[in-house]
Design a protein around this motif. Structure first.
Motif, short mmCIF file in Angstrom:
data_model
loop_
_atom_site.label_atom_id
_atom_site.label_comp_id
_atom_site.label_asym_id
_atom_site.label_seq_id
_atom_site.Cartn_x
_atom_site.Cartn_y
_atom_site.Cartn_z
N GLY A 151 1.17 -1.20 0.02
CA GLY A 151 0.13 -0.21 -0.34
C GLY A 151 0.60 1.30 0.11
O GLY A 151 0.77 2.21 -0.24
N GLN A 152 2.30 1.20 -0.31
CA GLN A 152 3.04 2.52 0.16
C GLN A 152 4.09 2.30 -1.18
O GLN A 152 3.21 1.60 -2.28
CB GLN A 152 4.08 1.98 0.95
N ILE A 153 3.89 3.86 -1.84
CA ILE A 153 5.02 4.37 -3.03
C ILE A 153 6.51 3.25 -2.69
O ILE A 153 7.30 4.44 -1.77
CB ILE A 153 4.75 5.57 -3.54
N ILE A 154 7.00 2.71 -3.44
CA ILE A 154 8.13 2.21 -2.80
C ILE A 154 9.31 2.77 -3.99
O ILE A 154 9.00 3.43 -5.61
CB ILE A 154 9.24 0.31 -3.88
N THR A 155 10.42 2.84 -3.18
CA THR A 155 11.85 4.79 -4.28
C THR A 155 12.34 3.50 -4.68
O THR A 155 13.26 3.09 -3.48
CB THR A 155 11.85 5.74 -3.38
N VAL A 156 13.19 3.85 -5.18
CA VAL A 156 14.64 3.08 -5.56
C VAL A 156 15.93 3.99 -5.82
O VAL A 156 15.40 5.02 -6.62
CB VAL A 156 14.60 1.93 -6.75
N ASN A 157 16.33 3.96 -6.19
CA ASN A 157 17.59 4.91 -6.46
C ASN A 157 18.74 4.09 -6.91
O ASN A 157 19.83 2.92 -6.49
CB ASN A 157 18.73 5.28 -4.50
N SER A 158 18.70 3.20 -7.90
CA SER A 158 19.57 2.74 -8.77
C SER A 158 19.47 2.75 -10.64
O SER A 158 18.60 2.84 -11.52
CB SER A 158 18.35 0.89 -9.40
N PRO A 159 20.41 3.24 -10.65
CA PRO A 159 21.13 4.09 -11.81
C PRO A 159 20.66 3.02 -13.30
O PRO A 159 20.49 3.34 -13.98
CB PRO A 159 23.00 4.60 -12.11
N PRO A 160 21.55 1.40 -13.18
CA PRO A 160 21.01 0.52 -13.96
C PRO A 160 19.54 0.68 -14.26
O PRO A 160 18.93 0.62 -15.70
CB PRO A 160 21.79 -0.75 -13.42
N TYR A 161 18.89 0.38 -13.46
CA TYR A 161 17.48 0.19 -13.78
C TYR A 161 16.47 2.10 -13.51
O TYR A 161 15.29 2.22 -15.06
CB TYR A 161 16.26 0.27 -12.16
#
Length: 351
Positions: A151-161
């Motif tokens: 139920g949350q917004i998942i944030t990522v910090n991935s340069p390849p993605y």
């Protein structure tokens, strides 16, 4: 000239050109493309970049509609793919690891393949109506996406993605390259091989196709699986572009835009013949229309109405029956002869 006016791609091209001209009127530099830091920038590039997910979903939808079906679950599959990929990446110790990112993308796409195959089995093997079968996943898929993201917004910090949807390669946005590869491969498989003819046969008459030896069930399952795969790739592009996954809003109503793009491209909802080129043009028309709405300052509260009116006009312009009624006058029947004329004619014949 008549053949040109009857061509299925004429009206999408005309509408696309008119929309671009309208933007040029409001902004003289709308068509300009610049190179900054080795990357291409401009409104045309933005239309292609932001329209890439819609083109992908519409390509998959085209093959489903060609079999006489429909897939309303693609928006949910978009959300599921982005949610699963971002969840897996967020659990990595090093989000910059290429191997881990590729593994997350692979898991997300495999899940999409399973969901698409489930739709195909419900339609082809069990006999559920396509609109009902895919409506189930459309509703349940949003819940699954919310379950994945908690139920949350998942944030990522991935340069390849980030490269997948928001990066550049060979001066072009990487998402455009992904779309080009998918479109070319789909065109080769459906137009250079007999696969496209088989799909059209199933859409024209599934029972007759089965009687002549075509495995219509297998083809139906395949196109629904491919449609989910295209939606999954679109979901990865969308989530990668914003480096986050929103299970509730990602891909919301994209299935309706995809269906409109297919219809604008000249593919009949009754099944049978389809046009991948027309679908790409239809998706570009919708994305250009969206860009036009914002660039000319259409009030936000009337955006959907303005969009609906333009799409309606395009569909009417494509309709041969509508054009015949509007642009071609019916031939007038010769006036009936007067009674005196009939008597004179009979007398002359008798004499």
């Amino acid at each position: 000239m008549r053949e040109l006016l009857r061509h299925r791609l004429l009206w999408p091209v005309v509408v696309l050109v008119l929309l671009l001209l309208l933007n040029v009127i409001y902004n003289n530099g709308f068509l300009s493309i610049q190179v900054k830091d080795g990357h291409l920038y401009g409104n045309l590039i933005d239309i292609l970049r932001f329209g890439a997910p819609l083109i992908l979903v519409a390509i998959g939808m085209t093959l489903v509609i060609a079999t006489g079906g429909i897939d309303l679950s693609v928006g949910s599959v978009v959300a599921i793919a982005g949610a699963m990929a971002c969840l897996r990446i967020s659990d990595l110790g090093d989000q910059g690891a290429v191997g881990g990112v590729l593994g997350a993308i692979g898991v997300a796409l495999v899940l999409c393949l399973v969901l698409g195959a489930a739709n195909g089995v419900l339609v082809a093997a069990i006999g559920v109506q396509p609109i009902v079968a895919t409506l189930i996943l459309m509703v349940a898929g949003r819940g699954l996406a919310q379950l994945i993201t908690d139920g949350q917004i998942i944030t990522v910090n991935s340069p390849p993605y980030k490269l997948f949807g928001g990066g550049y390669w060979l001066t072009l946005p990487f998402g455009i390259i992904v779309v080009a590869v998918v479109v070319v491969l789909t065109a080769l498989l459906t137009r250079r091989l007999a696969l496209g003819l088989l799909i059209e046969s199933v859409g024209g008459n599934a029972e007759a196709s089965r009687l002549v030896g075509i495995r219509s069930r297998g083809l139906t399952i395949m196109v629904y699986t491919f449609c989910a795969l295209c939606a999954g790739i679109a979901g990865l592009i969308i989530s990668s572009n914003v480096s986050s996954a929103d299970g509730n809003n990602a891909g919301l109503w994209i299935e309706l835009d995809a269906i409109l793009a297919v219809v604008i491209g000249g593919t009949s909802l009754m099944g049978g013949r389809f046009s991948l080129t027309g679908t790409v043009l239809g998706a570009l028309v919708i994305q250009t229309l969206t860009t036009t709405i914002y660039s000319i300052g259409v009030p936000p509260e009337t955006t959907l109405l303005f969009k609906a009116l333009v799409v309606t006009l395009v569909c009417l312009a494509q309709s041969p029956a509508f054009r015949a009624k509007v642009f071609h006058r019916r031939r007038r029947r010769p006036p009936a002869p007067a009674p005196s004329d009939e008597i004179d004619e009979k007398v002359s014949v008798a004499t």
